[in-house]
Motif scaffolding. Sequence first.
Motif, mmCIF file in Angstrom:
data_model
loop_
_atom_site.group_PDB
_atom_site.id
_atom_site.type_symbol
_atom_site.label_atom_id
_atom_site.label_comp_id
_atom_site.label_asym_id
_atom_site.label_seq_id
_atom_site.Cartn_x
_atom_site.Cartn_y
_atom_site.Cartn_z
ATOM 1 N N LEU A 24 0.831 -1.204 0.000
ATOM 2 C CA LEU A 24 0.000 0.000 0.000
ATOM 3 C C LEU A 24 0.869 1.258 0.000
ATOM 4 N N ALA A 25 0.220 2.389 -0.271
ATOM 5 C CA ALA A 25 0.871 3.708 -0.224
ATOM 6 C C ALA A 25 2.102 3.757 -1.124
ATOM 7 N N ASN A 26 2.024 3.161 -2.303
ATOM 8 C CA ASN A 26 3.095 3.193 -3.292
ATOM 9 C C ASN A 26 2.508 3.611 -4.635
ATOM 10 N N LYS A 27 2.667 4.868 -4.958
ATOM 11 C CA LYS A 27 2.077 5.408 -6.182
ATOM 12 C C LYS A 27 3.087 5.366 -7.322
ATOM 13 N N VAL A 28 2.724 4.711 -8.400
ATOM 14 C CA VAL A 28 3.555 4.675 -9.599
ATOM 15 C C VAL A 28 3.285 5.948 -10.401
ATOM 16 N N VAL A 29 4.340 6.703 -10.691
ATOM 17 C CA VAL A 29 4.168 7.965 -11.415
ATOM 18 C C VAL A 29 4.742 7.910 -12.824
ATOM 19 N N GLN A 30 5.581 6.900 -13.121
ATOM 20 C CA GLN A 30 6.151 6.813 -14.459
ATOM 21 C C GLN A 30 6.529 5.372 -14.776
ATOM 22 N N ILE A 31 6.406 5.032 -16.055
ATOM 23 C CA ILE A 31 6.810 3.714 -16.548
ATOM 24 C C ILE A 31 7.862 3.909 -17.628
ATOM 25 N N GLU A 32 8.948 3.157 -17.527
ATOM 26 C CA GLU A 32 9.986 3.161 -18.550
ATOM 27 C C GLU A 32 10.263 1.727 -18.985
ATOM 28 N N ILE A 33 10.814 1.590 -20.186
ATOM 29 C CA ILE A 33 11.243 0.282 -20.667
ATOM 30 C C ILE A 33 12.756 0.217 -20.528
ATOM 31 N N SER A 34 13.236 -0.780 -19.783
ATOM 32 C CA SER A 34 14.654 -0.838 -19.453
ATOM 33 C C SER A 34 15.163 -2.267 -19.558
#
Length: 365
Positions: A168-178
């Motif tokens: 909980l309380a973990n907000k994803v703000v960006q996705i990258e391909i790596s």
Amino acid sequence: MDTVDSVVVGAGILGLACAYQLSRSGREVMVLEQHNAIGTETSARNSEVIHAGLYYPTGSLKARACVAGKSLLYQFCRQYSVPHRRIGKLVVATDKAQLIRLRSLKAQGDANGAGGLRLLSATEARCLEPALRCVGALYSATSGIVDSHSLMLALEGALERKGAEVVLANKVVQIEISTGTYLLIMADGYRLKARNLILATGLHTSALLKTIDSDAVRQAIPNTYFVKGSYFTLSGKVPFSHLIYPLPEVAGLGIHLTLDIHGGARFGPDTEWVDSIDYRVDPGKREKFYRCIRRYWPGATENTLRPGYAGIRPQIVPKGVPAGDFQIYRQTLNNEAQLLAFLGIESPGLTSALYLGKLVTQMIH
């Protein structure tokens, strides 16, 4: 930096159902939720209805997911003692001109395999519900209600027993391909890699997908439009024992009566296109609700409706256009790592969740 086999973003009913099905298949699964509790957005702000599969075009993902998901949901509720009841539903025609639409709705439901559908005369409908006013009705025997909060807790417990984890309380703000994986960047700066990424983020899926630095992805993703639905609760004695629905509207199923597990009744939702998330219920809508309700319940009296709660459903078609189908955006990297993102998951999303989770598991395998 940690790498997880399968990461599900969003711990609403759909995200939990996906994680549950993935964990049953033996996958390592982590669920990330931006809030401090599971299921606080769309999953906590709906009618809690188990739908039969009447309304959706035959062969559409909505139709298939609803009918198959309904069976999976009833089975899960029995297995994990989730409070639910198969109480049945009446879709009512309030004037003779609507009877043609009622017959068409039955034909659509029959084609979808909804099961247990029967056209009723006005007299037959009033035998079931004496307080009802209608000229005819469609009875759906397999419709029901479920305690959505208990359902989410049961899903969470079941997936954790299989070794999956809810954070909980973990907000994803960006996705990258790596390097052949998906890199998730959290609001606090923490980074996590996922071989398989499932986005079940409801209102936020389009925006989150568009953080990927790819013109091809951005062009493929539809916009998400916010449609607010308010509910009013009924004070006093509840006059009905079945769900009571008018015929559906362009962007919703109309202001209908639903019952909860504890015997309470509520009316809603209405349809209001909004630009931002605001869950306040406008008391000034009460008169509009009375007008709609009295078409099928003329006994509705003043001062019996109280502002209840509101939800916002994600639509991927603009105002004035009939509701679209569920969509699953899919991207596969060279090493077969996959991104699967759910778009436009509104009603019957609750009913469909376990089927959609099973579908995602098959797609990843």
